[in-house]
Design an enzyme around this catalytic site. Structure first.
Site, PDB file in Angstrom:
ATOM      1  CG  ASP A  42     -34.479  26.003-107.828  1.00  0.00           C
ATOM      2  OD1 ASP A  42     -33.450  25.391-108.169  1.00  0.00           O
ATOM      3  OD2 ASP A  42     -35.288  26.492-108.634  1.00  0.00           O
ATOM      4  CG  ASP A 135     -30.097  23.461-110.098  1.00  0.00           C
ATOM      5  OD1 ASP A 135     -30.724  22.402-110.291  1.00  0.00           O
ATOM      6  OD2 ASP A 135     -30.180  24.441-110.837  1.00  0.00           O
ATOM      7  CD  GLU A 136     -35.313  21.546-109.494  1.00  0.00           C
ATOM      8  OE1 GLU A 136     -36.340  21.944-108.908  1.00  0.00           O
ATOM      9  OE2 GLU A 136     -35.234  21.461-110.725  1.00  0.00           O
TER      10      GLU A 136
END
Lengths: 444, 372
Positions: A42, A135-136
């Site tokens: 993350d 973003d993850e």
């Protein structure tokens, strides 16, 4: 206990507090460290971190990315979080808590670019990368140890270090036996975290955590569980799954299994795409049909190229416009047969665009296709349109030339807006354009 | 207005007109059917502004008059009344309500004034001729499956009806195509139709007409101009706008030089295609036909499901050829073949194939192959 230094990746034995090689205190030790292979990565305060990277003057200031679209916080940096600012908070509330914050309008194109760089590094480690958003992502590093000559844990630590050094943003990692635990892990030690959850400690680790951390437990189920006196995962451990199912429905089975850390969901790298689209946010709002038309053509080419690459075709063409006041207009037309030709996508979207050019100023234009079909059904010969075959052949010839000499080798005149400045052709990475391949609604 | 009518007659008539009324309407009056009682007659009218149907039935009229009531509600009420019931309709002008009474049931329906009901003017209809109901049915049945639903090429959304000549004999021809297949059917040109303009009859009109003409006992009188067409038979009058567009030059699409001739028993071919197509994917519906002297091998494969293969004997001497078709299109065509034998004329795997009915010279089909 086996372990290593997260900064210099040197093996560390014993119980030293600092790395004997570089002196760093960031040592990672865990009995199962080299046996675990499912990770969740993350990015820390992703949008805000990217903005800070690009403007060092912001480093020690509270930064909020958001505003614009819905007037809420998209992301806030850790300095802003200290004042109580959270993502999804209305902007006025965030500024009341943190009046000195620097507010930055999101620059999605830039975040997409950074996200791509990070994901490319993940894919270099394993093909089993399942992005959840920009973003993850989940990674399955099982069976890669021999290839990399290093355990998944060490590869992940190296990835975190390299991303920080070379891309300039930080990530937090959870490493565990499965996705559920890995995702919990990455949350624990943010930012720049690395949490290992081994099989041996699963039950104790979960026991005190709130039930809402179980994937699928939302507000309603949480309240129902609370009404039954269940607020901690530990209270679900060792309950009969059948009883839980009788009480809470099908999810009861998952409650029982997740409560003891059992999750057999696989890391799925490629979700089947539901649509292929290309959209551009302009530097300045545009109202003129001629200028929008030129952008549309480049986007149509972009979509067509990706359809061809993925051996797909699409039947429904959707035009998306966002006006200067952030209203979204979307218009669709369905073709008799699926297509993968830029020419057909453009010809179908053009009349839709024409109608919307009523003087409204637009900040975004996009075109996409959905209702996807395999490539071999695309653009069948048509009794009434013998030209179709010729257009398809012409487009494939252009594709062949570009494959050999680069995208700029052949450009169609319509890609240049009349009177406007000529933009780079579709396909070169125009900084303000980004592509999306949306996953299905069952994303999480 | 006050009248009595037998339920079965009213139901049949309402059945004729109510399907014209769209289920969703932004203009309230368009949800209504007009009922008008005159001497011993009840006339029901429904319209969607592109198409209007008037159906007349016998009734015992006590007091003439007219109003409009919600079509689908009215239809549902009459449908649910017991078989054999006599229905009394009374319009209360002051209350603007229509009372429907039958046995112990009584309904009050809100009405909208007759004056608001749109009248479809036909204007001058210069071309007039008459056609047997059976001939009209054939023209429709053999072509309507090929009508396109694609909105961008709106001029394909109907049947192109026009005068033409086949081997020097004047014919009234119906043609429909969606670019994948083309269907053409013809009947000797009725007197009065010579010199008529070619017109495109919209799909909805075609479907309504086909329903109405099913029970027709008389010939159908057809009158048309460039923009409107009117069909009159029995007690029914259907008036429709025509599609304002140019139908493509379909003659160019009909292959002339296809030299490979295949003849196959139409029924066993259709059944075999249907069986094999069970396997082909939902999206493509592709079936492969491998031709060899004296036989056809039909096959389908689906990456998910598996494969199917079936062999038929056929009269064919054109040498090896593999060609793919959309099985649904094949079945649409074979479904219309009345004779025992389906005749195919093929060129190659990428060119249009001609299909004819050995028992019916007047019908002709063109089918575009698929890549398989």
């Amino acid at each position: 206990m086996t372990g290593f230094c997260r900064d210099c990746l040197t093996d560390v034995d014993g119980a030293a507090g600092r790395c004997p090689a570089c002196g760093s205190p960031r040592l990672l030790r865990h009995p199962e460290l080299d046996d675990l292979s499912i990770a969740h990565i993350d990015c820390d305060a992703f949008y805000a971190t990217v903005e800070k990277r690009d403007d060092p003057g912001l480093a020690d200031k509270p930064v909020i990315v958001g505003g614009g679209r819905r007037g809420v916080v998209s992301t806030c940096c850790y300095i802003a979080r200290m004042s109580g600012v959270r993502s999804a908070m209305p902007m006025f509330k965030a500024l009341a808590l943190c009046p000195q914050a620097v507010v930055i309008r999101p620059n999605m194109a830039k975040y997409v670019e950074v996200s791509r760089l990070v994901q490319a590094r993940m894919r270099a480690m394993t093909p089993l990368v399942e992005p959840l958003s920009l973003d993850e992502a989940f990674l399955d590093l099982g069976g890669t140890a021999r290839l990399h000559q290093a355990s998944p844990a060490r590869m992940l630590a190296r990835l975190a270090r390299d991303v920080e050094r070379e891309i300039g943003i930080t990530v937090s990692i959870g490493l565990a036996p499965n996705k559920f635990l890995a995702k919990l892990g990455s949350e624990i030690d943010k930012p720049r975290g690395f949490t290992v959850i081994g099989r041996a400690e699963v039950r104790t680790f979960l026991a005190d955590r709130p039930v809402s951390e179980i994937w699928g437990v939302g507000k309603v189920l949480r309240e129902k569980l609370a009404a039954d006196g269940i607020t901690r995962i530990g209270q679900l451990q060792d309950r009969d799954p059948l009883q839980l199912m009788a009480r809470y429905g099908a999810i009861g089975d998952r409650l029982a299994r997740f409560s003891i850390g059992e999750d057999d969901r696989r890391v799925q790298p490629e979700r089947e795409a539901k649509n292929v689209s290309s959209e551009t946010t302009f530097d300045e709002d545009i109202a003129e049909f001629d200028r929008l038309k030129a952008i549309l053509w480049r986007q149509a080419e972009n979509v067509a190229r990706r359809l061809k690459k993925a051996d797909l075709s699409g039947t429904t063409v959707t035009l998306k416009l966002k006006s200067a006041d952030f209203r979204i207009r979307s218009r669709a037309a369905t073709l008799p047969d699926p297509t993968q030709l830029a020419e057909t996508i453009y010809r179908t979207a053009l009349p839709l665009l024409k109608v919307e050019c009523d003087g409204t100023r637009y900040r975004l234009l996009g075109v996409g296709v959905s209702n996807l079909a395999p490539a071999d059904l695309a653009d069948p010969p048509n009794l009434l349109d013998p030209e179709m075959g010729r257009r398809a052949a012409a487009e494939r010839a252009i594709d062949a030339v570009r494959a050999k000499f680069g995208d700029a080798a052949i450009l169609k005149g319509r890609g240049f807006s009349s009177g406007g400045r000529a933009k780079p052709p579709a396909g070169s990475s125009s900084p303000s354009s980004h592509n999306r391949r949306n996953p299905g609604p069952d994303r999480r | 207005m006050k009248l009595r009518i037998e339920r079965a007659a009213l139901l049949a008539s309402l059945g004729h007109v109510q399907s014209v009324v769209e289920r969703r309407n932004t203009i309230p009056i368009l949800s209504n059917v007009q009922i008008e009682a005159s001497e011993a007659m009840l006339a029901l009218t429904a319209t969607d502004l592109d198409l209007a149907v008037v159906d007349k039935i016998m009734a015992t009229v006590e007091r003439p008059g007219a109003t409009t009531v919600p079509a689908h509600t009215f239809y549902d009420i009459v449908r649910k009344l017991p078989d054999g019931a006599e229905i009394e309709l009374t319009y209360d002008q002051a209350q603007r309500r229509l009372a429907i009474r039958a046995g112990r049931s009584s309904f009050q329906l809100s009405c909208l004034p007759k004056e608001d009901f749109p009248v479809m003017a036909t204007g001058d209809l210069p071309h007039q001729f008459s056609l047997g109901a059976e001939a009209l049915k054939r023209l429709i049945d053999k072509t309507r499956f090929a009508i396109s639903t694609e909105e961008t090429r709106y001029y394909l959304n109907g049947i192109y009806l026009h005068a033409a000549a086949t081997a020097g004999v004047p014919m009234l021809r119906a043609v429909a195509t969606d670019g994948h297949r083309l269907a053409r059917s013809e009947t000797p040109l009725p007197s009065g139709a010579a010199g008529m303009t070619g017109v495109i009859i919209p799909r909805k009109t075609v479907n309504e007409l086909r329903k109405l003409v099913d029970g027709a006992e008389t010939d159908v009188a057809i009158a048309l101009s460039d923009t409107k067409i009117r069909f009159t038979f029995d007690q029914v009058v259907l008036v429709s706008k025509l599609i304002d567009g140019t139908f493509p030059d379909y003659e160019r699409v009909i292959p002339q030089g296809n030299d490979k001739q295949l003849e196959v028993d139409a029924k066993s071919f259709a059944q075999a295609v249907d069986r094999v197509a069970t396997i082909s994917t939902e999206k493509s519906r592709a079936v492969k036909m491998a031709l060899d002297n004296g036989r056809i091998t039909l096959s389908a494969t689906s990456p998910d499901q598996g494969s199917a293969i079936e062999e038929l004997t056929a009269s064919y001497a054109g040498g090896g050829l593999e060609i793919g078709f959309n099985s649904k299109y094949l079945l649409d065509i074979t479904g219309q073949i009345e004779g025992d034998t389906a005749q195919f004329r093929l060129a190659d795997a990428a060119s249009p194939t001609l299909v004819r009915d050995a028992g019916d010279e007047s019908a002709l089909y063109v089918l575009m192959p698929m890549r398989v």
